[in-house]
Design a protein around this motif. Structure first.
Motif, PDB file in Angstrom:
ATOM      1  N   SER A 166       0.938  -1.249  -0.136  1.00 17.53           N
ATOM      2  CA  SER A 166      -0.022  -0.007  -0.100  1.00 17.53           C
ATOM      3  C   SER A 166       0.873   1.406  -0.067  1.00 17.53           C
ATOM      4  N   ALA A 213       2.646   1.698  -3.315  1.00 19.74           N
ATOM      5  CA  ALA A 213       1.696   2.122  -4.475  1.00 19.74           C
ATOM      6  C   ALA A 213       1.330   3.711  -4.223  1.00 19.74           C
ATOM      7  N   ALA A 214       1.028   3.982  -2.989  1.00 19.23           N
ATOM      8  CA  ALA A 214       0.750   5.324  -2.592  1.00 19.23           C
ATOM      9  C   ALA A 214       2.080   6.313  -2.890  1.00 19.23           C
ATOM     10  N   GLU A 216       4.346   5.765  -4.968  1.00 17.99           N
ATOM     11  CA  GLU A 216       4.736   5.878  -6.690  1.00 17.99           C
ATOM     12  C   GLU A 216       3.697   7.012  -7.213  1.00 17.99           C
ATOM     13  N   GLN A 217       2.505   7.083  -6.695  1.00 18.98           N
ATOM     14  CA  GLN A 217       1.485   7.808  -7.097  1.00 18.98           C
ATOM     15  C   GLN A 217       1.352   9.157  -6.687  1.00 18.98           C
ATOM     16  N   PHE A 218       1.849   9.393  -5.527  1.00 14.19           N
ATOM     17  CA  PHE A 218       1.713  10.584  -4.916  1.00 14.19           C
ATOM     18  C   PHE A 218       3.031  11.237  -4.524  1.00 14.19           C
ATOM     19  N   ARG A 224      -6.082   9.007  -1.854  1.00  9.00           N
ATOM     20  CA  ARG A 224      -5.623  10.370  -2.032  1.00  9.00           C
ATOM     21  C   ARG A 224      -5.704  11.268  -0.835  1.00  9.00           C
TER      22      ARG A 224
END
Length: 174
Positions: A9, A12-13, A15-17, A60
């Motif tokens: 988790s 993934a976060a 990488e995205q944010f 988010r």
């Protein structure tokens, strides 16, 4: 949550944010070295927080909430050390541009002046403005900050008015 799912988790976060976290850290901390430290603190807090994430809000919102709580703690700690230099909206003075105007593009100057002004806002106002600049809605900002959407909209309106006055005053003085 297992350690493996917590790691996944977080990855993934991150990488995205990751870009948004870096921008937020620069918004809260003007010193580049301290901004880098803040980015690391936010990532550490984010990884720890996923042990408690139950999906009651979007990832988010969770990431921004963790990032801003960590950043506000950072700013408050700096203020307690006497290194804040923050003022209320009513007391803020225009930030003089000490940038060589011939060597720097107008867009860069505007961005630098905008961030200098944002750095001087009180933490709660800075938090709202930085989230607004990340394109979060008033409702999403309210979810992160705990303010009502109406209170967020009011703060955004006041801060935008302040910025417009400061930038028009400085443009008039040229």
């Amino acid at each position: 949550m297992t350690l493996t799912s917590q790691d996944g988790s977080y990855r993934a976060a991150a990488e995205q944010f990751g870009g948004a976290i870096a921008r937020l850290a620069r918004g809260y901390e003007a010193d580049p070295g301290l901004a880098d430290d803040l980015v690391q603190d936010i990532h550490a807090a984010l990884w720890r927080s996923f042990a408690y994430f139950e999906g009651q809000c979007s990832v988010r919102s969770w990431v921004y909430r963790i990032a801003h709580n960590t950043a506000v703690s950072h700013v408050q700690s700096r203020m307690r050390q006497g290194r804040g230099g923050l003022v209320s909206l009513e007391d803020i003075e225009p930030v003089a541009s000490d940038i060589d105007t011939e060597a720097t593009a107008d867009a860069s100057q505007t961005s630098t002046r905008l961030m200098a002004t944002i750095h001087r806002l009180a933490p709660a106002d800075r938090q709202v403005m930085l989230l607004y600049l990340e394109d979060l809605t008033a409702a999403e900002i309210g979810e992160v900050t705990g303010l009502s959407a109406a209170a967020v909209a009011t703060r955004i309106h006041r801060i935008k008015g302040l910025l417009a006055r400061q930038f028009s005053t400085q443009e008039d003085n040229r």
